[in-house]
Design a protein around this motif. Sequence first.
Motif, mmCIF file in Angstrom:
data_model
loop_
_atom_site.group_PDB
_atom_site.id
_atom_site.type_symbol
_atom_site.label_atom_id
_atom_site.label_comp_id
_atom_site.label_asym_id
_atom_site.label_seq_id
_atom_site.Cartn_x
_atom_site.Cartn_y
_atom_site.Cartn_z
ATOM 1 N N LYS A 1 0.823 -1.209 0.000
ATOM 2 C CA LYS A 1 0.000 0.000 0.000
ATOM 3 C C LYS A 1 0.864 1.268 0.000
ATOM 4 O O LYS A 1 0.531 2.247 -0.647
ATOM 5 N N THR A 2 1.971 1.251 0.736
ATOM 6 C CA THR A 2 2.831 2.437 0.813
ATOM 7 C C THR A 2 3.782 2.562 -0.378
ATOM 8 O O THR A 2 4.486 3.551 -0.497
ATOM 9 N N GLY A 3 3.817 1.534 -1.222
ATOM 10 C CA GLY A 3 4.679 1.582 -2.401
ATOM 11 C C GLY A 3 6.089 1.062 -2.165
ATOM 12 O O GLY A 3 6.938 1.147 -3.056
ATOM 13 N N GLY B 1 2.183 5.478 5.978
ATOM 14 C CA GLY B 1 2.071 6.023 4.632
ATOM 15 C C GLY B 1 2.386 7.494 4.546
ATOM 16 O O GLY B 1 2.975 8.084 5.456
ATOM 17 N N TYR B 2 1.950 8.076 3.425
ATOM 18 C CA TYR B 2 2.308 9.430 3.020
ATOM 19 C C TYR B 2 1.068 10.324 2.917
ATOM 20 O O TYR B 2 0.632 10.654 1.817
ATOM 21 N N PRO B 3 0.471 10.731 4.022
ATOM 22 C CA PRO B 3 -0.765 11.514 3.938
ATOM 23 C C PRO B 3 -0.512 12.993 3.649
ATOM 24 O O PRO B 3 0.536 13.539 3.981
ATOM 25 N N GLU C 1 3.703 19.319 0.243
ATOM 26 C CA GLU C 1 4.945 18.696 0.723
ATOM 27 C C GLU C 1 4.638 17.303 1.279
ATOM 28 O O GLU C 1 3.500 16.965 1.544
ATOM 29 N N GLN C 2 5.677 16.531 1.474
ATOM 30 C CA GLN C 2 5.552 15.137 1.882
ATOM 31 C C GLN C 2 5.410 14.981 3.384
ATOM 32 O O GLN C 2 6.200 15.524 4.139
ATOM 33 N N GLY C 3 4.427 14.209 3.809
ATOM 34 C CA GLY C 3 4.274 13.839 5.207
ATOM 35 C C GLY C 3 4.433 12.342 5.352
ATOM 36 O O GLY C 3 4.159 11.579 4.425
ATOM 37 N N TYR C 4 4.868 11.910 6.522
ATOM 38 C CA TYR C 4 5.078 10.494 6.797
ATOM 39 C C TYR C 4 4.354 10.175 8.100
ATOM 40 O O TYR C 4 4.660 10.758 9.132
ATOM 41 N N LEU C 5 3.406 9.267 8.053
ATOM 42 C CA LEU C 5 2.560 8.981 9.201
ATOM 43 C C LEU C 5 2.991 7.681 9.877
ATOM 44 O O LEU C 5 3.203 6.661 9.215
ATOM 45 N N PHE C 6 3.119 7.741 11.189
ATOM 46 C CA PHE C 6 3.498 6.601 12.012
ATOM 47 C C PHE C 6 2.449 6.398 13.100
ATOM 48 O O PHE C 6 1.749 7.336 13.476
ATOM 49 N N LYS C 7 2.381 5.168 13.615
ATOM 50 C CA LYS C 7 1.462 4.869 14.706
ATOM 51 C C LYS C 7 2.181 3.986 15.726
ATOM 52 O O LYS C 7 2.803 2.979 15.373
ATOM 53 N N LYS D 1 -0.970 6.045 19.529
ATOM 54 C CA LYS D 1 -0.862 7.438 19.106
ATOM 55 C C LYS D 1 -0.265 7.531 17.707
ATOM 56 O O LYS D 1 0.602 6.749 17.330
ATOM 57 N N HIS D 2 -0.745 8.535 16.974
ATOM 58 C CA HIS D 2 -0.225 8.819 15.634
ATOM 59 C C HIS D 2 0.825 9.918 15.707
ATOM 60 O O HIS D 2 0.666 10.879 16.467
ATOM 61 N N TYR D 3 1.832 9.768 14.877
ATOM 62 C CA TYR D 3 2.925 10.746 14.810
ATOM 63 C C TYR D 3 3.145 11.119 13.359
ATOM 64 O O TYR D 3 3.046 10.271 12.463
ATOM 65 N N LEU D 4 3.487 12.363 13.150
ATOM 66 C CA LEU D 4 3.753 12.861 11.817
ATOM 67 C C LEU D 4 5.203 13.329 11.725
ATOM 68 O O LEU D 4 5.676 14.054 12.588
ATOM 69 N N TYR D 5 5.866 12.874 10.695
ATOM 70 C CA TYR D 5 7.205 13.383 10.380
ATOM 71 C C TYR D 5 7.075 14.071 9.034
ATOM 72 O O TYR D 5 6.323 13.644 8.164
#
Length: 170
Positions: A11-13, A110-112, A150-156, A162-166
Amino acid sequence: MTFKYHPEPKKTGAFHQDKTVMCECCEKETNVYYSGPFYSTENVKHLCPECIASGSAAEKFNGAFQDRESTDKVSDKSKIDELIHRTPGYSGWQQEYWLACCDDFCAFLGYPDWNEIEKMGIDNEVEETYRDDICMLDFDTAKEQLKAGEQGYLFKCLHCGKHYLYIDVD
């Protein structure tokens, strides 16, 4: 094939399925292959999921799927080994960074863009967990960058959820 820290690599490529290639580790044909970040002195182009999951690709090519210096700190060396040597990486614009929470690495989702974050209903949560110390942008600027494409990277977090954004910028 499942990966603890990258649960949906198709899914994330991270994995491709557009052709049949030969895995450079096991030398078997595969129609699911990885061609993402792999740090090695050899120019490795295609790896199958099995060779990544087993650690044989990292061992054979003395390589890593994530730069250890570009991760949060965790105390368990087996978790570090799993992330670096047995987890497919993700592609970033600058240097990829892997977040951790609850003394374990988070799962890459993924890349939201900002609209997707709002649709998921986690916009307030990622604002609370956002870390400008690694992103080098304050949250309001990062949010505007995501709205601008711009590119975001989502982690959980695998433990507390909790969700984290880089974010890194071009």
